[in-house]
Design an enzyme around this catalytic site. Sequence first.
Site, PDB file in Angstrom:
ATOM      1  N   CYS A  78       0.828  -1.217   0.000  1.00  0.00           N
ATOM      2  CA  CYS A  78       0.000   0.000   0.000  1.00  0.00           C
ATOM      3  C   CYS A  78       0.865   1.271   0.000  1.00  0.00           C
ATOM      4  O   CYS A  78       1.469   1.574  -1.021  1.00  0.00           O
ATOM      5  CB  CYS A  78      -0.993  -0.055   1.156  1.00  0.00           C
ATOM      6  SG  CYS A  78      -2.424   0.973   0.843  1.00  0.00           S
ATOM      7  N   HIS A 170      -3.334  -5.058   1.866  1.00  0.00           N
ATOM      8  CA  HIS A 170      -2.604  -5.302   3.123  1.00  0.00           C
ATOM      9  C   HIS A 170      -2.633  -6.783   3.514  1.00  0.00           C
ATOM     10  O   HIS A 170      -3.477  -7.174   4.314  1.00  0.00           O
ATOM     11  CB  HIS A 170      -3.266  -4.524   4.261  1.00  0.00           C
ATOM     12  CG  HIS A 170      -3.009  -3.067   4.246  1.00  0.00           C
ATOM     13  ND1 HIS A 170      -2.019  -2.474   4.976  1.00  0.00           N
ATOM     14  CD2 HIS A 170      -3.630  -2.069   3.576  1.00  0.00           C
ATOM     15  CE1 HIS A 170      -2.022  -1.168   4.766  1.00  0.00           C
ATOM     16  NE2 HIS A 170      -3.004  -0.899   3.912  1.00  0.00           N
ATOM     17  N   GLU A 172      -0.879  -8.266   5.554  1.00  0.00           N
ATOM     18  CA  GLU A 172      -0.523  -8.433   6.980  1.00  0.00           C
ATOM     19  C   GLU A 172      -1.738  -8.280   7.888  1.00  0.00           C
ATOM     20  O   GLU A 172      -1.659  -8.554   9.072  1.00  0.00           O
ATOM     21  CB  GLU A 172       0.585  -7.441   7.380  1.00  0.00           C
ATOM     22  CG  GLU A 172       0.163  -5.999   7.626  1.00  0.00           C
ATOM     23  CD  GLU A 172      -0.188  -5.204   6.360  1.00  0.00           C
ATOM     24  OE1 GLU A 172      -0.223  -5.797   5.262  1.00  0.00           O
ATOM     25  OE2 GLU A 172      -0.456  -4.001   6.490  1.00  0.00           O
TER      26      GLU A 172
HETATM   27  N1  GLN Z   1      -3.571   6.441   1.444  1.00  0.00           N
HETATM   28  C1  GLN Z   1      -2.248   6.151   1.897  1.00  0.00           C
HETATM   29  C2  GLN Z   1      -1.212   6.967   1.134  1.00  0.00           C
HETATM   30  O1  GLN Z   1      -1.509   7.493   0.087  1.00  0.00           O
HETATM   31  C3  GLN Z   1      -1.936   4.674   1.773  1.00  0.00           C
HETATM   32  C4  GLN Z   1      -2.879   3.897   2.637  1.00  0.00           C
HETATM   33  C5  GLN Z   1      -2.340   2.630   3.181  1.00  0.00           C
HETATM   34  O2  GLN Z   1      -1.130   2.388   3.217  1.00  0.00           O
HETATM   35  N2  GLN Z   1      -3.239   1.826   3.667  1.00  0.00           N
HETATM   36  O3  GLN Z   1      -0.127   7.052   1.591  1.00  0.00           O
END
Ligand code: GLN
Length: 206
Positions: A78, A170, A172
């Site tokens: 992410c 995610h 994890e």
């Molecule tokens: N929205 C976050 C970003 O742009 C990422 C979100 C996440 O890691 N769950 O950094």
Amino acid sequence: MIIGVLALQGAFREHIHMIKKCDAGAVEIRLPAQLDNIDGLIIPGGESTTISKLMMEYDFLDRLKSFAVSGRPIFGTCAGAILLADKVGGKKQDLLNLIDIDVKRNAYGPQVYSREAEITVEFPEPEIFRAVFIRAPIIDSIGSHVIPLALYNNTYVMVRQDNILVSTFHPELTEDSRIHQYFLRMINHKQQITWKQNEFLRVQKI
Ligand code: GLN
């Protein structure tokens, strides 16, 4: 085998839990010098702007680039995927640039559009995986050396270029350790992939 998890901000504890569950060693990485003692690194989800500022403040950038050049695998989830990307919103980032993808941040909309979804992951055999997306980015485009490993809603949600793996979800945050096991196999050099194996994913992409 020791896996480091970048512990500047975000969901690093959950990754440590997962790695231990896979019977590998896990250590929180807070300073660049610690990178010398690990076999692979996870950059967790969190807030990519915050993590990038801390990375610069603690002089992580060059050390992380050398880490990748040494061939040791890095897995970004992410926000971690955003930090590893070459481009964000069509513009080249002045950051790690370790995987040739263009990502759009918060692309599913506000938090209410965060979701769980069943996706198919090439392990390399296709298997269903329940993925958790939290204010996730979308991978808008990938370079010719980037291999797709999972699709959701007609966009790639997990891709790999050599020793760099990223997912927009995610893994994890579930108790399913198959993605972490895949990363551990990358570290053991037992998980090589070719375009041929994943050809069908590319064909499906609009
Ligand atoms: N929205 C976050 C970003 O742009 C990422 C979100 C996440 O890691 N769950 O950094």
